[in-house]
Write an enzyme that holds these catalytic residues in place. Structure first.
Site, PDB file in Angstrom:
ATOM      1  N   LYS A 198      75.381  25.397  25.439  1.00 22.62           N
ATOM      2  CA  LYS A 198      75.338  24.546  24.254  1.00 22.62           C
ATOM      3  C   LYS A 198      76.767  24.316  23.785  1.00 22.62           C
ATOM      4  CE  LYS A 198      73.248  24.135  19.652  1.00 22.62           C
ATOM      5  NZ  LYS A 198      72.370  24.775  18.653  1.00 22.62           N
TER       6      LYS A 198
ATOM      7  N   LYS B   1      72.911  21.470  26.754  1.00 21.79           N
ATOM      8  CA  LYS B   1      72.863  20.643  25.548  1.00 21.79           C
ATOM      9  C   LYS B   1      74.285  20.381  25.068  1.00 21.79           C
ATOM     10  CE  LYS B   1      70.989  20.685  20.823  1.00 21.79           C
ATOM     11  NZ  LYS B   1      70.309  21.476  19.776  1.00 21.79           N
TER      12      LYS B   1
END
Length: 333
Positions: free
Chosen positions: A203, A256
């Protein structure tokens, strides 16, 4: 290198396999299926009707009732999973609403479990930023830093609360070191050995989260999250994070954002033998919607092109706010 020698033009005419839509469908090397799509959904406590998110046209903060309706629609369209994000009425320093048995996500999970059973996969985002008064993903030290180890205790408690309420998958997204191990131990200790962990292993600290922070009402009150989210300049670090999460018991891993990190999706997919997810984040969604609203691109084609790019890069699962719409389109075609 291929063992076949290319005859070259005019004998070789690759356009033969591109002439008609039917031919292109027949020889397509990458395909989308509704069951591979996961719909992120926001549910807010204390509202009487769905609240539109201005920066994400078509996305709303749901009431419990409207969430149930939208979940039924997504499931009927063939969407493979739903992941819930909660917005409580009251926030505090430690995010107490996150693991409250009567917290908004836990209530919503019980609603959807009763409504849908095993018709889809119910997931819950596991973090603290939506629940803390300061907007960070963990417990703070007196000096205002995120306390990694104290946060792990909170994550463990949240995981059990979500699994108790019916979550089949929990998705730790806070990027704390050791979070998967702490969650796995807690789940197993509470008898939830069948609850899966979809780790937000990769992330990045990204500019593309802005609209999400409006939707989830979780913008940090001070500073940013770069001290715990990954540096966009780093690629090898992503593989290290994935390996650590798998060693701690992750069942699936996520990258992500997705679109700006397709190279990372490919590297992770080549590295692991568990399902890899890519999150088409709010900023990616908002860019397409805004450009389409101004007539700058073909909305439907852009949506499908971005989604197929995730699959082509190696993602088996895609989190997208267009999940229901795209699932219907795929079914109709």
């Amino acid at each position: 290198m291929s063992r076949y020698a290319d005859a070259g033009f005019p004998q070789a005419r690759p356009r033969r396999l591109r002439r008609t839509p039917a031919m292109r469908r027949l020889v397509a090397q990458t395909r989308l299926d509704p069951a591979e799509l996961i719909l992120p959904m926001f549910v807010k406590e204390g509202i009487g009707e769905p609240q539109p998110v201005p920066s994400m046209p078509g996305v709303v903060q749901h009431t419990r009732d409207s969430l149930r309706k939208a979940a039924h629609e997504a499931t009927a369209a063939g969407v493979g999973g739903l992941i819930l994000f909660g917005i409580p009425q009251a926030k505090d320093e430690r995010g107490s609403a996150a693991d409250d048995p009567d917290g908004i996500v836990q209530q919503a999970l019980r609603d959807l479990t009763a409504d849908l059973g095993d018709a889809t996969v119910l997931m819950a985002d596991l973090c603290l930023d939506e629940y803390t008064s300061h907007g960070h993903c963990g417990v703070l030290t007196p000096g205002g830093e995120v306390d990694n180890d104290a946060t792990l205790e909170r994550y463990a408690s949240i995981a059990v609360a979500q699994a108790d309420a019916g979550a089949q998958v929990v998705g730790p997204s806070g990027m704390m070191d050791g979070q998967v191990a702490a969650i796995r131990r807690a789940l197993d200790g509470a008898g939830h050995t069948e609850t899966a962990v979809l780790a937000y292993s990769v992330k990045y600290s990204s500019a593309f989260y802005g609209p999400f922070r409006e939707a989830a009402e979780c913008a940090p009150r001070f500073g940013d999250r770069s001290s715990y989210q990954q540096d966009p300049a780093n690629a090898g670090e992503a593989l290290r994070e994935v390996r650590l999460d798998l060693a701690e018991g992750a069942d699936m891993v996520m990258v992500k954002p997705g679109l700006a990190y397709l190279d990372i999706v490919r590297r992770v997919a080549d590295e692991v033998d568990v399902p890899v997810a890519a999150y088409q984040v709010s900023g990616e969604y908002a860019m397409v919607e805004a450009a389409a609203a101004n007539g700058w691109l073909d909305r439907d084609r852009a949506i499908m092109e971005t989604l197929i790019s995730f699959r082509r890069a190696g993602a088996q699962l895609i989190l997208t706010y267009w999940a229901t719409e795209v699932a219907r389109r795929l079914s109709e075609s």
